[in-house]
Design a protein around this motif. Structure first.
Motif, PDB file in Angstrom:
ATOM      1  N   ALA A 175       0.834  -1.207   0.000  1.00  0.00           N
ATOM      2  CA  ALA A 175       0.000   0.000   0.000  1.00  0.00           C
ATOM      3  C   ALA A 175       0.875   1.265   0.000  1.00  0.00           C
ATOM      4  O   ALA A 175       0.586   2.234  -0.711  1.00  0.00           O
ATOM      5  CB  ALA A 175      -0.916  -0.009   1.218  1.00  0.00           C
ATOM      6  N   ARG A 176       1.951   1.222   0.782  1.00  0.00           N
ATOM      7  CA  ARG A 176       2.861   2.391   0.816  1.00  0.00           C
ATOM      8  C   ARG A 176       3.503   2.595  -0.538  1.00  0.00           C
ATOM      9  O   ARG A 176       3.554   3.707  -1.068  1.00  0.00           O
ATOM     10  CB  ARG A 176       3.944   2.174   1.879  1.00  0.00           C
ATOM     11  N   LYS A 177       3.962   1.498  -1.099  1.00  0.00           N
ATOM     12  CA  LYS A 177       4.677   1.574  -2.380  1.00  0.00           C
ATOM     13  C   LYS A 177       3.777   2.137  -3.488  1.00  0.00           C
ATOM     14  O   LYS A 177       4.221   2.938  -4.310  1.00  0.00           O
ATOM     15  CB  LYS A 177       5.163   0.172  -2.749  1.00  0.00           C
ATOM     16  N   PHE A 178       2.506   1.723  -3.488  1.00  0.00           N
ATOM     17  CA  PHE A 178       1.622   2.107  -4.597  1.00  0.00           C
ATOM     18  C   PHE A 178       0.700   3.280  -4.240  1.00  0.00           C
ATOM     19  O   PHE A 178      -0.311   3.503  -4.900  1.00  0.00           O
ATOM     20  CB  PHE A 178       0.822   0.896  -5.079  1.00  0.00           C
ATOM     21  N   GLU A 179       1.036   3.992  -3.184  1.00  0.00           N
ATOM     22  CA  GLU A 179       0.313   5.226  -2.807  1.00  0.00           C
ATOM     23  C   GLU A 179      -1.180   4.996  -2.596  1.00  0.00           C
ATOM     24  O   GLU A 179      -2.024   5.745  -3.099  1.00  0.00           O
ATOM     25  CB  GLU A 179       0.532   6.306  -3.873  1.00  0.00           C
ATOM     26  N   VAL A 180      -1.483   3.955  -1.847  1.00  0.00           N
ATOM     27  CA  VAL A 180      -2.877   3.689  -1.490  1.00  0.00           C
ATOM     28  C   VAL A 180      -3.317   4.725  -0.442  1.00  0.00           C
ATOM     29  O   VAL A 180      -2.587   5.016   0.499  1.00  0.00           O
ATOM     30  CB  VAL A 180      -3.014   2.242  -0.952  1.00  0.00           C
TER      31      VAL A 180
END
Ligand code: 5AD
Ligand code: SF4
Length: 459
Positions: free
Chosen positions: A90-95
């Motif tokens: 989620a952090r990586k994909f800007e959730v």
């Protein structure tokens, strides 16, 4: 707001997507059919195997690109959201919005906050929440419990969905009433382990029926078809088979995951039953429900599984003669005991065993399905089939069936059909009539069609 939900995984996730969707609609959202039309895209994720996790990663990659060029809120809910693995993704994909399976009712607060919102608590309010019924659907899911108290060594679900919490029977009956009022004809009772209903943390809850009694209770509600999923052999009791036999609305369909036919593997999986106990339950089911359709789940290539262990699975398959099986290659999931302690088998060994198991499954499904050839089945027709001029639906035993369109069967509903051909995966049939006593036609049929008596004319 224009919202779009993409659902992966099990029926529990479908139920949860419906629950969140109804929250979104009550907040004024318009539900749209594609990512392109949406300004809020919510992925309902599954973490039970590696593949659905990879899928979420790839869709999130696509969404992150979209977010770089237009306003887009990205949401992630479901099992993966609850895990550290999911939170890293989620952090990586800007959730922007992340809701674990116990925090679904935070969706409104999450969107109102207008900033990154992560909800990861298991909240009691969820168990008393009754989502509005689905519109224009004949089938619905009804969650009777959440979470799981077992600790099968391969399974991430107890971590993602928390300990077992049974819903109060009054809530279940209220939800059922609302589904009935909306025209629902078939309800699937959902839980990770429905046989343990009313026994949370191993202790009987005061005022809660056993699962067998819950079936009797729900069977008296007027709903025409009841199914349930999924069962754990450890908690299965003969009374469940008795209740099924006594309660006409409960379909003769049992999904009883065995996972392996080898006692050694079952022990390493911490399944808490052995082959003999499993076969005893199957015997009880066959005694009380001689026509029962039997389905199972099997994992192949569990760490340490030898050729001999696998042969035990094949021989168990023959001994039971399953109608169908969901077959999975063992997938090591971070956070599970088997991931931590056991060495994964080589991929080729696992896929080769899966192929042999699929051959076995097809043989048995062909043989078991053929016994229905020429029989009359009650079918729930949903709508148009892929092939033109045909309708598709499913039987009480969960067999998908395709029938030619007939005068009097333009609408979705419960009909009777003669099975004219079977394959390992499908039934083909022809409508022989609508049972307009016990199974009234749905009001969306043309009035002249509803007046037709059986047999229906083929067109
Ligand atoms: N690898 C492969 N299959 C799994 N299942 C659960 N965990 C795993 C895993 N780590 C299967 C089981 C279960 C079904 C829902 O998914 O067969 O019954
Ligand atoms: Fe997983 Fe076992 Fe619980 Fe099923 S019963 S959800 S396989 S831990």
């Amino acid at each position: 707001m224009k919202a779009h939900i993409i659902t992966y995984g099990c029926q529990m996730n479908e139920y949860d997507s419906h629950l969140v969707q109804s929250q979104l609609v009550s907040l004024g959202a318009d539900m749209v059919d594609s990512i392109d039309e949406a300004d809020f895209v919510l992925l309902n994720t599954c973490a039970v195997r590696g593949k659905p996790v990879d899928k979420v990663r790839s869709v999130l990659g696509q969404l992150r690109k979209e977010k770089a060029v237009r306003p887009l809120v990205i949401g992630m809910m479901g099992c993966l959201a609850q895990l550290e693995e999911g939170q890293q993704i989620a952090r990586k994909f800007e959730v922007d919005v992340l809701l674990g399976p116990g925090s679904l009712l935070d969706i409104g607060a999450a969107l109102e906050s207008n900033q990154r919102f992560w909800g990861l608590h298991f909240k009691d309010e969820l168990h008393d929440h009754i989502p509005p019924p689905p519109v224009g659907k004949l089938q619905a899911h009804l969650t009777i419990m959440r979470g799981c108290d077992h600790h099968c060594t391969y399974c991430i679900v107890p971590t993602t969905r928390g300990p077992q919490v049974s819903r109060h029977p009054d809530q279940i009956l209220r939800e059922l009433e609302s589904l009935l009022g909306a025209g629902v004809r078939e309800v699937t009772l959902l839980g990770q382990n429905v046989n343990a209903y009313g026994f949370d943390a191993g202790a009987r809850l005061a005022g809660y029926p056993s699962f067998a009694d819950l079936l009797r209770l729900v069977g008296g509600s007027g709903i025409e078809r009841i199914k349930f999923t999924t069962s754990h052999p450890m908690n299965f009791t003969e009374d469940v088979a008795v209740a099924m036999a006594e309660t006409p609305a409960v379909c003769d369909f049992v999904h009883l995951p065995v996972q392996s036919g080898s006692d050694r593997v079952l022990r390493r999986m911490a399944r808490e039953y052995d082959r003999e106990k499993y076969l005893t339950h199957i015997g009880q089911i066959k005694t009380h429900l001689p026509d029962a359709v039997l389905a199972t789940d099997i994992i192949v290539g569990f760490p340490g599984e030898t050729e001999e262990d696998f042969q035990d699975t094949l021989s168990l398959y023959d001994e039971v003669g399953f109608d169908s099986a969901y077959m999975f290659i063992y997938s090591p999931r971070p956070g599970t005991p088997s991931y931590k302690h056991f060495q994964d088998l080589p991929r080729e060994v696992k896929t080769e065993r899966l192929q042999r198991l699929i051959v076995k499954q097809k043989e048995w499904s062909a043989r078991r399905n053929a016994r229905f050839q020429g029989s009359i089945q009650e079918v729930l027709l949903r709508g148009d089939a892929y092939s033109a001029g045909h309708l598709e639906g499913h039987t009480r035993g969960n067999h998908p069936i395709v029938v030619p369109r007939a005068i009097g069967a333009e609408g979705a509903g419960l009909y009777r059909a003669r099975v004219t051909a079977t394959t390992p995966h499908m039934f083909y049939g022809e409508l022989v009539g609508a049972d307009n006593q016990a199974l009234p036609l749905l009001p969306n049929l043309a009035p002249e069609a509803a007046a037709l008596s059986s047999p229906l004319m083929m067109v």
